[in-house]
Structures are given as C-alpha cells and as structure tokens.
Design a protein around this motif. Structure first.
Motif, PDB file in Angstrom:
ATOM      1  N   HIS A  45       4.715 -16.738 107.811  1.00  0.00           N
ATOM      2  CA  HIS A  45       5.946 -17.528 107.907  1.00  0.00           C
ATOM      3  C   HIS A  45       7.151 -16.674 108.230  1.00  0.00           C
ATOM      4  CE1 HIS A  45       4.004 -20.860 105.211  1.00  0.00           C
ATOM      5  NE2 HIS A  45       3.568 -20.860 106.456  1.00  0.00           N
ATOM      6  N   GLY A  46       6.953 -15.352 108.234  1.00  0.00           N
ATOM      7  CA  GLY A  46       8.007 -14.491 108.721  1.00  0.00           C
ATOM      8  C   GLY A  46       8.986 -14.016 107.687  1.00  0.00           C
ATOM      9  N   ARG A  47       8.571 -13.938 106.416  1.00  0.00           N
ATOM     10  CA  ARG A  47       9.480 -13.410 105.406  1.00  0.00           C
ATOM     11  C   ARG A  47       9.049 -11.993 105.064  1.00  0.00           C
ATOM     12  NH1 ARG A  47       8.688 -18.594 103.545  1.00  0.00           N
ATOM     13  NH2 ARG A  47       7.276 -17.953 101.859  1.00  0.00           N
ATOM     14  N   ASP A  48       9.867 -11.011 105.452  1.00  0.00           N
ATOM     15  CA  ASP A  48       9.526  -9.633 105.164  1.00  0.00           C
ATOM     16  C   ASP A  48      10.041  -9.251 103.787  1.00  0.00           C
ATOM     17  OD1 ASP A  48      12.232  -9.193 105.345  1.00  0.00           O
ATOM     18  OD2 ASP A  48      12.148  -8.215 107.302  1.00  0.00           O
ATOM     19  N   GLY A  49       9.964  -7.978 103.456  1.00  0.00           N
ATOM     20  CA  GLY A  49      10.354  -7.538 102.121  1.00  0.00           C
ATOM     21  C   GLY A  49      11.802  -7.820 101.791  1.00  0.00           C
ATOM     22  N   ASP A  50      12.685  -7.991 102.794  1.00  0.00           N
ATOM     23  CA  ASP A  50      14.099  -8.273 102.555  1.00  0.00           C
ATOM     24  C   ASP A  50      14.411  -9.760 102.655  1.00  0.00           C
ATOM     25  OD1 ASP A  50      14.650  -5.532 102.303  1.00  0.00           O
ATOM     26  OD2 ASP A  50      14.776  -5.321 104.486  1.00  0.00           O
ATOM     27  N   GLY A  51      13.389 -10.585 102.881  1.00  0.00           N
ATOM     28  CA  GLY A  51      13.606 -12.019 102.972  1.00  0.00           C
ATOM     29  C   GLY A  51      14.011 -12.487 104.360  1.00  0.00           C
TER      30      GLY A  51
ATOM     31  N   GLN B  91       2.295 -13.487 114.124  1.00  0.00           N
ATOM     32  CA  GLN B  91       1.026 -14.177 114.367  1.00  0.00           C
ATOM     33  C   GLN B  91      -0.056 -13.159 114.692  1.00  0.00           C
ATOM     34  OE1 GLN B  91      -0.043 -17.210 114.075  1.00  0.00           O
ATOM     35  NE2 GLN B  91      -2.028 -17.023 115.073  1.00  0.00           N
ATOM     36  N   PRO B  92      -1.061 -13.014 113.849  1.00  0.00           N
ATOM     37  CA  PRO B  92      -2.132 -12.067 114.151  1.00  0.00           C
ATOM     38  C   PRO B  92      -3.068 -12.606 115.231  1.00  0.00           C
ATOM     39  CG  PRO B  92      -2.688 -13.282 112.180  1.00  0.00           C
ATOM     40  CD  PRO B  92      -1.307 -13.734 112.585  1.00  0.00           C
ATOM     41  N   ASP B  93      -3.757 -11.715 115.886  1.00  0.00           N
ATOM     42  CA  ASP B  93      -4.816 -12.097 116.813  1.00  0.00           C
ATOM     43  C   ASP B  93      -6.158 -12.195 116.117  1.00  0.00           C
ATOM     44  OD1 ASP B  93      -3.346 -12.057 119.421  1.00  0.00           O
ATOM     45  OD2 ASP B  93      -2.974  -9.993 118.794  1.00  0.00           O
TER      46      ASP B  93
END
Length: 429
Positions: free
Chosen positions: A94-100, A106-108
């Motif tokens: 969903h695109g939330r990294d360690g900083d939010g 999207q992995p292959d």
C-alpha cells in the motif's frame, strides 16, 4: 520472506537469503525482505524496522503481544509470525514506508523460504496477484528420517505440502532435495529448479593445510540436533583416541540437544576431550577452521550443508557423510573423505585416513578449493534465481483438500536418539 535474516540467523537459511538478496540488489533488482526482529522481542522491546542495507530494503517485524514460545507453541507462534508478516507486506504494497510516506510498491514475484513463512507468502502473493516462488531448504519428514507420526510433525508437514502445492515455481539446493520434494509433495507440483547454495570465498580466506604439532584437533560446526549426527562422532572418538592419543573435538553450535549430547560424551567417557563452545561468530569460525586438522560433518540428514563450502573455501580438510547435498559436494578420496550416514565405523575410518596422511588430506583440500568455481558464486546463483522468477507464471488456482498423511506406527526406539515431545505427544494411528 524469511524467518531468518541478519542479525537474526539460526542456521544456513539466514546466510543463504542474506547473500542471495544482496547479490540480487547488486545486479540492479529491487529487493524487499520481510523478516522478524530479535527472538522474543515484542513491540515494547522492538518497534520494528524498515531500512536499506547493502541495497536491500529490510522490513523486520516484532512479535505480537500474545505469549507464544517457539519451542513450546510452534504452530501458534508460526501463525502469529505470519500475521505480523502479512501486515508488514500489506504496508509495503500500500506504499507506507517507515516514515509513513506513500510510496506504492508492486513486486513481480514473492519468494518464500521454507514453511515458517508459508501463510504470509501465500497471502501476499495472492493480494499482489504475482507468482509465488518457494525455496524448500529442508523437510520435516527428512529431518525425522521419513516419519511424521507426531502431531507437530504432521502439522509442519502439511504446511510444507501446502506451500509446495501453492507455489508457481520451486527451488531446491540439491538434486537429492529435488527428489525428496517430488516424492513428499507431488504429483502436480510446479517445475522444480536445483540451484546450489553459494559461497563468498573472500569471506572465508584460504589457508593451505599444514602439519600441526600436538594431538589431532577435530571440529564440528552445526546445529546441535539429532539429524546433524554429532552423536556418531562422539561414539567414534574413543576409537580415534586409542589410535591417535589426545584427539579432541571442538563443537561449535547451539541446539535443543545440547544436554543429550553432553550426556552422550559423558557416557563414552570423553567429556574432557569434547569442548562445547556454542555459536561462533564469523571471525571465530574462520579461526576455528584454520586451527583444526579436519572439519567432520556426520549428518544423518543434510539438504546441502553450506558449512562444507565454508570449510572448503578456508582450506580445511573435510570429512563428511554422504547424506543429501553433502554427497554432491564431497567426492570420497578426491575432495575429502566420505562415509555413509550413521556408520560409526565408516566415520572412524574416514577420520583416521585424514589424520594418518596429512599431506594427502592437504591435497584433497586443495582440489576441493579448486571446485569452487563460478557455479558456487552468489552472482551466478542470483542470475539463475532471476531466471526462475522470469519464467514463473501465476498458475490457475483450484481448491486444495488437506493432504492425506500416511500414518505409520512409530519405529522401534533408537537408543541413540533423544526422546522429544514430538515423538510422544500423540499415539500412532
């Protein structure tokens, strides 16, 4: 996905995943590792981490608050780990990294390493709608000499079967493991690819074997578990000491059978000749390999045996059983001395041949070192793995029934085998 990744390393699996991921990243691929934090650390002690190391994004999760102990509540602990990894995987997707911050990703492909991450890997691959590739490093049936009669063994075996049958491509580290996976989990599996474990020879510097003053020094390095066969080396040691006075064994490793093995050493009256030194760090293990007359690997079950490659790289004479992948590394009398698993007399003879003629042992070690060609380099292994990724296609799914596990009575008790709860917690059916 792996339940081991540095600094959390239990055995060869963690080292394999670490080197493979860094080699993939070095080749320009975008790699995210989902793994766990320190053992026993809940969110109060370890909040989790999301950081880039050597080009690899490593997302490590804490254990959930419910009190599960791996050694006592294996199924519950593994399910809880799966829940944590799924939540971490969804945050990554969903695109939330360690900083939010929102950074959709999207992995292959999703790559699972062994059964402990099966639930999470299957779920994330399904949500991302990408192929699932699984490396089967070992099997429960193999670890227990073909028997899955206990409740816990049946549970582990069924999860392994599920992961294998849900996978769109499979990888094993040796031909013997490929045959084992086919026999245990087929038919109907996706294609199985054999890709050997690798070795970074620069991290295991070569030192030419040489005659050493004093009594012979043998080294065992590995987990202290029944399938690693240390009990056979301990049984052989009195015979070796009668022929080679003062022979000692240094045991490097940890495991559930430490007390049982210590008792075995006491029974054989060799306790003072055996040093249990625990788990050694990298530099300590390199020093131990350079300081011994031979590394002895008496495994009764061994999918590959990465420590054998480490010894070969370091120039240490190798004495190993022919179990599984070890039989594909060691050619008896050419690159080391070999013997049949559980054959104490054969083990004794192989070690004696190594100690009797150090010059011949050194020649075999040099031949073995020459064997470490590009086939065992991590860049080559990463390239082969990428080939598996590229060829994998998400197969059409159909509902799976639970596997039919053939129940057999427990075999007659081996007096040399420790009794564990997995042997007795359920009666045979």
């Amino acid at each position: 996905m792996s339940w081991e990744y540095p600094p959390v390393v239990i055995g060869g699996l963690g080292r394999h995943v670490h080197h493979l991921c860094e080699a993939l990243a070095a080749a320009g691929h975008d790699v995210v590792v989902l793994t766990r934090g320190p053992a026993g650390a809940d969110a109060g002690a370890f909040a989790g981490s999301d950081e880039v190391r050597a080009g690899v994004r490593v997302v490590a999760v804490p254990e959930d608050p419910p009190e599960f102990t791996f050694g006592e509540d294996m199924a519950a602990w593994t399910l809880a780990l799966g829940h944590s990894l799924i939540r971490a995987g969804l945050r990554v997707l969903h695109g939330r990294d360690g900083d939010g911050a929102a950074q959709p990703w999207q992995p292959d492909v999703v790559h699972a390493h062994d059964w402990l991450v099966a639930h999470a890997a299957i779920a994330v691959a399904q949500v991302a709608d990408v192929p699932l590739v699984s490396t089967i490093h070992a099997t429960e049936a193999g670890r227990h000499s073909g028997w899955v009669s206990s409740r816990i063994s049946r549970q582990v075996h069924s999860v392994e079967w599920w992961l294998a049958n849900e996978s769109d491509a499979l990888i094993t580290c040796s031909a013997s493991m490929r045959d084992e996976v086919t026999r245990l989990f087929g038919p109907g599996l996706a294609q199985i690819h054999t890709i050997h474990n690798g070795i970074d020879t620069g991290a295991w510097p070569y030192r030419s074997p040489e005659r050493r003053p004093g009594p012979p020094r043998l080294l065992f390095a590995g987990r202290l578990e029944y399938e690693k066969g240390l009990q056979d080396l301990l049984a052989a040691l009195p015979r070796l000491r009668r022929r080679f006075a003062g022979t000692t064994v240094t045991v490097a490793g940890e495991g559930t059978q430490l007390q049982w093995l210590s008792d075995a050493a006491r029974t054989h009256r060799i306790l003072r000749s055996v040093r249990f030194v625990g788990r050694l760090d990298h530099d300590e293990l390199v020093a131990a390999l350079h300081d011994c007359d031979a590394l002895v690997l008496p495994s009764r079950y061994e999918p590959f045996g990465i420590v054998a490659l480490e010894a070969v790289s370091a120039g240490t004479p190798l004495v190993a059983s022919t179990a599984g992948g070890l039989g594909e590394i060691v050619t008896d009398g050419v690159t080391g001395m070999a013997f049949a698993p559980a054959d104490v007399a054969g083990l004794t003879a192989a070690v004696a041949a190594t100690l009797t003629d150090p010059d011949a042992a050194a020649t075999r070690a040099q031949r073995a070192r020459q064997m470490l060609t590009d086939e065992f380099g991590w860049s080559q292994i990463a390239q082969e793995t990428v080939g598996v990724y590229a060829a994998a296609k998400r197969r059409e799914r159909s509902p799976l029934r639970r596997p039919l596990i053939v129940e057999r009575p427990l075999p007659e008790r081996d007096p040399n085998k420790p009794v564990t709860t997995t042997d007795v917690d359920d009666p045979p059916v």
